[in-house]
Design a protein around this motif. Structure first.
Motif, PDB file in Angstrom:
ATOM      1  N   GLN A  90       0.825  -1.203   0.000  1.00  0.00           N
ATOM      2  CA  GLN A  90       0.000   0.000   0.000  1.00  0.00           C
ATOM      3  C   GLN A  90       0.861   1.254   0.000  1.00  0.00           C
ATOM      4  O   GLN A  90       0.566   2.240  -0.689  1.00  0.00           O
ATOM      5  CB  GLN A  90      -0.916  -0.004   1.229  1.00  0.00           C
ATOM      6  N   ALA A 122       2.256   1.832  -3.409  1.00  0.00           N
ATOM      7  CA  ALA A 122       1.250   2.446  -4.273  1.00  0.00           C
ATOM      8  C   ALA A 122       1.073   3.926  -3.948  1.00  0.00           C
ATOM      9  O   ALA A 122       0.926   4.764  -4.856  1.00  0.00           O
ATOM     10  CB  ALA A 122      -0.077   1.709  -4.120  1.00  0.00           C
ATOM     11  N   ARG A 123       1.083   4.278  -2.657  1.00  0.00           N
ATOM     12  CA  ARG A 123       0.954   5.685  -2.278  1.00  0.00           C
ATOM     13  C   ARG A 123       2.122   6.506  -2.832  1.00  0.00           C
ATOM     14  O   ARG A 123       1.940   7.648  -3.291  1.00  0.00           O
ATOM     15  CB  ARG A 123       0.920   5.813  -0.763  1.00  0.00           C
ATOM     16  N   ALA A 148      -1.599  -1.888  -5.307  1.00  0.00           N
ATOM     17  CA  ALA A 148      -2.806  -1.703  -4.496  1.00  0.00           C
ATOM     18  C   ALA A 148      -3.707  -2.931  -4.581  1.00  0.00           C
ATOM     19  O   ALA A 148      -4.256  -3.398  -3.570  1.00  0.00           O
ATOM     20  CB  ALA A 148      -3.555  -0.457  -4.953  1.00  0.00           C
ATOM     21  N   ALA A 168      -6.694  -1.045   2.151  1.00  0.00           N
ATOM     22  CA  ALA A 168      -6.419  -1.295   0.739  1.00  0.00           C
ATOM     23  C   ALA A 168      -7.592  -0.847  -0.136  1.00  0.00           C
ATOM     24  O   ALA A 168      -7.391  -0.314  -1.239  1.00  0.00           O
ATOM     25  CB  ALA A 168      -6.124  -2.778   0.517  1.00  0.00           C
ATOM     26  N   LEU A 180      -7.365   2.851  -0.422  1.00  0.00           N
ATOM     27  CA  LEU A 180      -6.301   3.177  -1.359  1.00  0.00           C
ATOM     28  C   LEU A 180      -6.761   2.998  -2.800  1.00  0.00           C
ATOM     29  O   LEU A 180      -6.522   3.862  -3.656  1.00  0.00           O
ATOM     30  CB  LEU A 180      -5.086   2.287  -1.064  1.00  0.00           C
ATOM     31  N   LEU A 181      -7.423   1.876  -3.076  1.00  0.00           N
ATOM     32  CA  LEU A 181      -7.909   1.652  -4.442  1.00  0.00           C
ATOM     33  C   LEU A 181      -8.915   2.718  -4.847  1.00  0.00           C
ATOM     34  O   LEU A 181      -8.958   3.126  -6.027  1.00  0.00           O
ATOM     35  CB  LEU A 181      -8.537   0.263  -4.544  1.00  0.00           C
ATOM     36  N   VAL A 196      -6.792   5.559  -5.942  1.00  0.00           N
ATOM     37  CA  VAL A 196      -6.128   5.296  -7.228  1.00  0.00           C
ATOM     38  C   VAL A 196      -7.120   5.463  -8.376  1.00  0.00           C
ATOM     39  O   VAL A 196      -6.833   6.123  -9.385  1.00  0.00           O
ATOM     40  CB  VAL A 196      -5.514   3.884  -7.229  1.00  0.00           C
TER      41      VAL A 196
END
Length: 636
Positions: A279, A282-283, A298, A317, A320-321, A324
């Motif tokens: 995660q 991805a960030r 992610a 997660a 986060l998605l 994104v």
């Protein structure tokens, strides 16, 4: 700063088994092949769960294994299964260990050592109420036998529950600080630090934004974690320190570090660590405007968390998605992931948890006592421990009383909010205003006041009709209620405006809440009933401390003016933003401070934060701000 995510405390729960095992007095196992295998299981469970499981099964399959050894081996087996991502098998092994606590032949100290290993695992698989009940039993036994390490673990456990289940790192910090200080006092200033206790403290400091202190504590933990069994802990520390790089504005340097750490965590089967570090990777890519490249890590983070049944990591997660997909312009996918994230966030009955936790804290306050420090420590060390214990008791008693009083106030507040807005089913403005006035008189436990205004709400009504506007209001109301804690007051204020009150909080937590609410609403998809793509939806938020200044007389109007001013600034910055003002000076002059906010910020009379650069000299209210008009009206 983002709102505290529970994944850090979930990592702490993952190593709680190791810490408890190290802290418990090793008195139950004779020198034997079973004892050697048990020691190997507990050394390897944090970093090599497959090898640890093999060691546990070696004990369970051997002839002549004692009931105490069978209990400890089953608990170690459960930990290995949970930490390797096999949550269902781990849950079954936890149940087996719980049954063995009452098995014939288990000695009292064996039972206590078995119990000490289980609360962290129960938290890990989502059985929080059982974990708290088990910790009560451990605390009783540790006090009766005067086992100080187990009492210290009780402090750590309370801190982890506050951090993970209540998103309250500020509330957790005193417990971790006490555990750290107690360990150093017990072992002496020249002793090697305990890596796990230092880790707890360092991670919590990171979450609340005290980055320099966090880096110091995490470095101390890493230096102390030289033994092979702490390899997994060192990887987690490395992930945290790379995250500090990202938070300090250097995602390009952090990204390759995250990739290396993930590779090591894959090799050691640290599934929780993989999910969190993926995660963060991805960030970092999101920070570098590489949203398409952020999608793969992610998704992998979510898949790992789902397979391992890691609730907190799944929730994070999914959030986060959502971010994104929003960055990719895929609003429908973003809204779907955000809704799933909120649903997971409501999975725990926090009302029951709060009552159980308050009771445990009260018991700790009345029962936590230092062990007798024998031998070479001497009478001087005994006297020191008595002094330290008195301080701990006083702090714990105060915390317990504050929590109980807070819970009682919240119950009364919720009962009083009987008048509701018909459209949103939230309390109406008049009822909410009574709480504003009541909270404004409490200098000792300052509240946060958030004014939330839907951007361009009048345009929604004008262009799409009032039915569309009503759907937006209902959706935003539902999102706010789901995204706030059970004890928060969430109300319909006026027009397209809402109000949130959070009692007894800090500026960091208040600003984090604003950031959290803004992001959640941005992910909403509210159709207009005509099969057209849903229009973008966003809010602007103004935050203020209530009362605005400690000792300022408790006038709620000062806080309302400050929140209104912050809302104006967020609107003037283009909307979809938050801004906040927090009174710092004691007995501050609210009229003077709000008349010249830039000067008040420069002199430290007010503290200000915002989601992006803001012009605090801006005075003209956005013409679309319903909250601005409502804030000027008397709520009585």
């Amino acid at each position: 700063m983002v709102r505290c995510s529970p994944h850090g405390a979930a990592w702490l729960a993952a190593i709680l088994f190791v810490a408890s095992a190290a802290a418990a007095a090793q008195t139950v196992l004779p020198l034997s092949s079973q004892a050697e295998a048990l020691a190997r299981c507990e050394r390897q469970v944090g970093t090599q769960p497959d090898a640890a499981e093999a060691a546990a099964r070696e004990v369970l399959d051997a002839s002549g294994t004692s009931p105490d050894q069978r209990l400890i081996a089953t608990a170690c087996l459960a930990a290995a299964q949970v930490l390797s991502g096999r949550g269902e098998a781990g849950g079954a092994s936890i149940d087996a260990a719980l049954a063995l606590l009452e098995a014939p032949g288990v000695t009292p100290i064996g039972r206590l050592e078995g119990q000490a290993r289980l609360p962290g695992l129960l938290v890990r698989v989502g059985r929080l109420d059982e974990a708290l009940a088990m910790q009560e039993s451990v605390l009783d036994g540790a006090r009766e036998r005067r086992i100080l390490p187990m009492q210290m673990e009780a402090l750590r456990f309370l801190g982890q529950v506050r951090a993970s289940e209540f998103d309250d790192p500020e509330g957790a910090l005193p417990y971790f600080r006490q555990a750290y200080d107690l360990y150093r006092e017990l072992t002496g200033s020249g002793a090697r630090p305990n890596p796990v206790v230092a880790y707890d403290l360092g991670y919590t400091l990171l979450v609340i934004g005290r980055h320099d202190e966090a880096d110091t504590m995490l470095a101390e933990s890493a230096n102390a974690a030289a033994a092979p069994e702490f390899a997994g802990l060192r990887d987690r520390i490395a992930s945290h320190r790379a995250e500090l790089l990202r938070l300090r504005g250097d995602p390009a340097a952090a990204q390759p570090q995250f990739a290396d750490i993930v590779a090591r965590q894959r090799a050691s089967h640290d599934v929780a660590g993989q999910s969190v570090t993926l995660q963060r990777l991805a960030r970092a890519r999101l920070d570098l405007d590489r949203a398409q490249e952020a999608l793969a890590p992610a998704r992998e983070a979510l898949a790992i968390a789902e397979q391992a049944r890691l609730t907190a990591e799944q929730r994070d997660a999914l959030g986060l998605l959502a971010d994104v997909h929003a960055a990719l312009g895929q609003r429908e996918a973003a809204a779907s992931h955000a809704a799933r994230s909120r649903e997971l966030g409501r999975a725990i009955d926090r009302g029951t948890t709060a009552r159980r936790l308050a009771g445990l804290q009260a018991r700790a306050a009345s029962e936590l006592a230092p062990a007798e420090v024998g031998g070479r420590a001497g009478e001087a060390r005994d006297a020191l421990w008595r002094d330290v214990a008195i301080v701990v008791l006083a702090v714990l008693a105060l915390v317990a009383l504050l929590l109980l009083a807070r819970a009682q106030r919240r119950q009364r507040a919720l009962a009083a909010l009987s008048a509701t807005d018909a459209l949103t089913q939230l309390p109406d403005r008049h009822r909410a205003a009574r709480h504003i006035e009541a909270m404004a008189t409490d200098d000792a436990a300052r509240a946060a006041l958030l004014l939330i205004d839907i951007d361009r709400f009048r345009a929604i009504n004008d262009r799409q009709g009032h039915d569309a506007g009503d759907r937006v209001l209902a959706a935003v109301a539902r999102c706010l209620r789901e995204s706030c804690d059970a004890g928060d007051v969430v109300a319909r204020w006026d027009g397209g405006a809402f109000l949130v009150l959070r009692e007894n909080t800090s500026p960091e937590a208040a600003f984090a809440l604003a950031a959290h609410l803004r992001a959640q609403i941005e992910r909403l998809q509210v159709g207009d009933g005509r099969d057209a793509p849903p229009p973008p939806l966003s809010v602007s938020i103004g935050v203020a401390s209530l009362p605005l200044f400690v000792g300022g007389g408790g006038d709620w109007r000062d806080a309302m003016r400050a929140a209104e001013r912050a809302l104006h600034v967020a609107k003037c910055a283009g909307g979809n933003a938050w801004a906040g003002l927090w009174g710092v000076a004691a007995d501050g002059d609210a009229a003077r401070a709000l008349d010249d906010v830039p000067a008040a910020l420069a002199t430290g009379v007010l503290a200000g934060e915002a989601s992006r650069a803001m012009d605090w000299s801006a005075r003209a209210a956005d013409a679309d701000s319903g909250a601005a008009h409502a804030a000027r009206k008397s709520p009585a």
